[in-house]
Design a protein around this motif. Structure first.
Motif, PDB file in Angstrom:
ATOM      1  N   LEU A  96       0.831  -1.203   0.000  1.00 55.41           N
ATOM      2  CA  LEU A  96       0.000   0.000   0.000  1.00 55.41           C
ATOM      3  C   LEU A  96       0.866   1.253   0.000  1.00 55.41           C
ATOM      4  O   LEU A  96       0.618   2.195  -0.769  1.00 55.41           O
ATOM      5  CB  LEU A  96      -0.923  -0.004   1.219  1.00 55.41           C
ATOM      6  N   ASP A  97       1.889   1.278   0.834  1.00 55.81           N
ATOM      7  CA  ASP A  97       2.781   2.438   0.881  1.00 55.81           C
ATOM      8  C   ASP A  97       3.461   2.646  -0.467  1.00 55.81           C
ATOM      9  O   ASP A  97       3.550   3.775  -0.971  1.00 55.81           O
ATOM     10  CB  ASP A  97       3.844   2.243   1.971  1.00 55.81           C
ATOM     11  N   THR A  98       3.952   1.568  -1.065  1.00 58.12           N
ATOM     12  CA  THR A  98       4.648   1.667  -2.349  1.00 58.12           C
ATOM     13  C   THR A  98       3.702   2.122  -3.452  1.00 58.12           C
ATOM     14  O   THR A  98       4.057   2.957  -4.292  1.00 58.12           O
ATOM     15  CB  THR A  98       5.274   0.307  -2.719  1.00 58.12           C
ATOM     16  N   ALA A  99       2.486   1.582  -3.445  1.00 56.87           N
ATOM     17  CA  ALA A  99       1.504   1.968  -4.463  1.00 56.87           C
ATOM     18  C   ALA A  99       1.116   3.435  -4.331  1.00 56.87           C
ATOM     19  O   ALA A  99       1.017   4.160  -5.329  1.00 56.87           O
ATOM     20  CB  ALA A  99       0.271   1.075  -4.354  1.00 56.87           C
ATOM     21  N   LEU A 100       0.902   3.886  -3.100  1.00 59.40           N
ATOM     22  CA  LEU A 100       0.535   5.287  -2.885  1.00 59.40           C
ATOM     23  C   LEU A 100       1.666   6.211  -3.303  1.00 59.40           C
ATOM     24  O   LEU A 100       1.432   7.275  -3.894  1.00 59.40           O
ATOM     25  CB  LEU A 100       0.161   5.513  -1.424  1.00 59.40           C
ATOM     26  N   ASP A 101       2.892   5.832  -2.995  1.00 59.24           N
ATOM     27  CA  ASP A 101       4.033   6.658  -3.396  1.00 59.24           C
ATOM     28  C   ASP A 101       4.162   6.733  -4.917  1.00 59.24           C
ATOM     29  O   ASP A 101       4.571   7.747  -5.463  1.00 59.24           O
ATOM     30  CB  ASP A 101       5.329   6.092  -2.799  1.00 59.24           C
ATOM     31  N   SER A 102       3.817   5.643  -5.601  1.00 57.04           N
ATOM     32  CA  SER A 102       3.916   5.628  -7.067  1.00 57.04           C
ATOM     33  C   SER A 102       2.787   6.411  -7.716  1.00 57.04           C
ATOM     34  O   SER A 102       2.919   6.853  -8.858  1.00 57.04           O
ATOM     35  CB  SER A 102       3.892   4.186  -7.578  1.00 57.04           C
ATOM     36  N   GLY A 103       1.672   6.556  -7.015  1.00 59.61           N
ATOM     37  CA  GLY A 103       0.519   7.262  -7.564  1.00 59.61           C
ATOM     38  C   GLY A 103      -0.266   6.464  -8.581  1.00 59.61           C
ATOM     39  O   GLY A 103      -1.162   7.001  -9.240  1.00 59.61           O
ATOM     40  N   ALA A 104       0.026   5.173  -8.744  1.00 58.31           N
ATOM     41  CA  ALA A 104      -0.641   4.334  -9.753  1.00 58.31           C
ATOM     42  C   ALA A 104      -1.958   3.794  -9.199  1.00 58.31           C
ATOM     43  O   ALA A 104      -1.955   2.935  -8.311  1.00 58.31           O
ATOM     44  CB  ALA A 104       0.263   3.191 -10.180  1.00 58.31           C
ATOM     45  N   ALA A 105      -3.076   4.283  -9.722  1.00 63.48           N
ATOM     46  CA  ALA A 105      -4.391   3.855  -9.232  1.00 63.48           C
ATOM     47  C   ALA A 105      -4.584   2.353  -9.390  1.00 63.48           C
ATOM     48  O   ALA A 105      -5.213   1.701  -8.553  1.00 63.48           O
ATOM     49  CB  ALA A 105      -5.491   4.604  -9.980  1.00 63.48           C
ATOM     50  N   ARG A 106      -4.029   1.784 -10.476  1.00 62.88           N
ATOM     51  CA  ARG A 106      -4.163   0.340 -10.693  1.00 62.88           C
ATOM     52  C   ARG A 106      -3.558  -0.437  -9.536  1.00 62.88           C
ATOM     53  O   ARG A 106      -4.140  -1.415  -9.045  1.00 62.88           O
ATOM     54  CB  ARG A 106      -3.462  -0.036 -12.006  1.00 62.88           C
TER      55      ARG A 106
END
Length: 438
Positions: A395-405
């Protein structure tokens, strides 16, 4: 699609529904919501004939049948929100220009459905696999494409591709601007055949990058258009591996959106004209993923074995930039995803561990996906502490990347823990609420 045909008629026929079938589905959706509906065959006929438009309530019930968000119905209006499919452009210079012009059009993207039907998606791959690119016409009289500008665009496209793997928020706008310039230059048709191939190669690279950014943002229809444009431009440039990779991306999207049958058929055509082991390795891995979703263990194993063979044959100096990132990390982690789908979490965990250990740090979106896979495997293995730790990291990595997918993928996993009372699961849900509220 017949342009004179109402979108609802086209949609109904795509699903093989009669008017009575659709009316029954709408009434069932009303009952599911505790409502009553009087929609019948005659009402459907009137909608398709254009003599009347469905009420707001009937549109929302129809949207429920199709899985379309109510917000999309409100934004686009009748019949614009209906997911009627587009026809692909032919593989000719004029057809490729039409496909490229499509990506310059600003659209309200319908996130919940695609613009290419299953048959159209497979037809694109089949046509590309059998048609050789035509020679581009000689440049017209007038001002020719500037060589200095062309070299600049070629250099910038490579630099922008490198930026797409990081958290650069502005890169999408830069790619779109450069792509629009390339498309405008192609439309002018004032270049030699050699320059034309270079221009189309630039457009293909940029369209391919733009497609992935849209896919990561959950804009699936727009991503399809850009991948289709990339296939066309790569075809005109004679860049077979780039075209094959763009087709494999369409297949990957199909698997992601629960259309694995389409993915398998597209990949069969796409692989037939690849030139390098890296491209074949990528296509084999994606075929394995689709076969695993279809629960075809034998074909999954065959595709993974082929991917490993091709991986050993990769020579960096011969690998095109579009697939230069392909590595043992991708083969291992995607193999792990396959074993998860086939019900073997132990084997999956070992493969995903190996993949994460080899993954380059800059590939944050891929890391978020692989961590989510590992968390899912730990849930299957009843290791709630490990699952919670990986889910948090994902979750942290996805949020940092900004990728909604990627964010949606982690969210879906966390939602599956609803009702579980183990301490790690309770704490994970609380952590997710705090992070997603920011």
């Amino acid at each position: 699609m017949d342009l004179d045909q109402h979108p609802l008629t086209h949609l109904r026929r795509q699903h093989h529904w009669s008017m009575n079938d659709l009316a029954r589905l709408i009434r069932a959706e009303a009952r599911r919501r505790g409502l009553r509906s009087g929609v019948d065959r005659n009402r459907i006929w009137l909608w398709e004939a254009g003599g009347t438009r469905p009420s707001e309530e009937s549109q929302l019930l129809l949207a429920g049948v199709l899985g379309i968000p109510a917000a999309t119905v409100e934004c686009l209006g009748w019949p614009g929100w209906l997911p009627a499919f587009e026809e692909p452009a032919p593989f000719s210079p004029s057809g490729s220009r039409a496909a490229l012009r499509e990506v310059q059009v600003t659209r309200m993207d319908r996130r919940s459905f695609l613009v290419l039907s299953s048959s159209a998606l497979v037809d694109i791959a089949a046509d590309w696999a059998r048609i050789e690119p035509r020679h581009l016409g000689q440049a017209l009289d007038g001002q020719m494409v500037d060589e200095e500008l062309l070299r600049w665009l070629e250099q910038r496209s490579g630099e922008l591709r490198a930026l797409t793997s990081g958290p650069h928020r502005q890169v999408s706008g830069l790619i779109d601007a450069h792509l629009s310039t390339a498309v405008d230059l192609i439309a002018q048709d004032r270049y030699t055949a050699a320059v034309g191939r270079r221009l189309h190669a630039v457009a293909a690279e940029l369209a391919h990058c733009a497609a992935w950014l849209r896919f990561d943002a959950g804009l699936h229809a727009d991503a399809q258009r850009h991948w289709q444009a990339a296939v066309h431009a790569a075809h005109q440039a004679g860049e077979r591996d780039l075209a094959a990779v763009a087709l494999s991306d369409l297949a990957y999207q199909a698997t992601w959106l629960s259309r694995p049958d389409d993915a398998v058929r597209v990949l069969e055509h796409a692989r037939s004209r690849t030139r390098t082991p890296a491209a074949r390795c990528l296509l084999d891995v994606r075929r394995a993923r689709a076969c695993a979703v279809l629960q075809d263990r034998q074909e999954t194993q065959r595709a993974l074995a082929s991917a490993e063979t091709e991986l050993e044959r990769i020579r960096p100096q011969e690998t095109p930039p579009v697939v230069s990132w392909m590595s043992v990390a991708d083969v291992n982690a995607d193999a792990g995803r396959c074993w998860l789908d086939l019900g073997d979490p132990g084997r999956a965990g070992a493969a995903i561990d190996a993949g994460l250990g080899e993954l380059q740090p800059r590939r944050s979106r891929t890391r978020a996906v692989f961590l989510t896979y590992r968390a899912e495997g730990s849930l299957h293995g009843r290791d709630t502490w490990a699952a919670a730790a990986d889910a948090r990291a994902a979750l942290d990595t996805a949020l940092d990347s900004g990728a909604a997918r990627c964010i949606d993928l982690v969210r879906a996993l966390i939602r599956r823990t609803d009702g579980r009372t183990e301490q790690p699961m309770v704490e994970l849900r609380e952590y997710a609420r705090e992070r997603l509220a920011v």
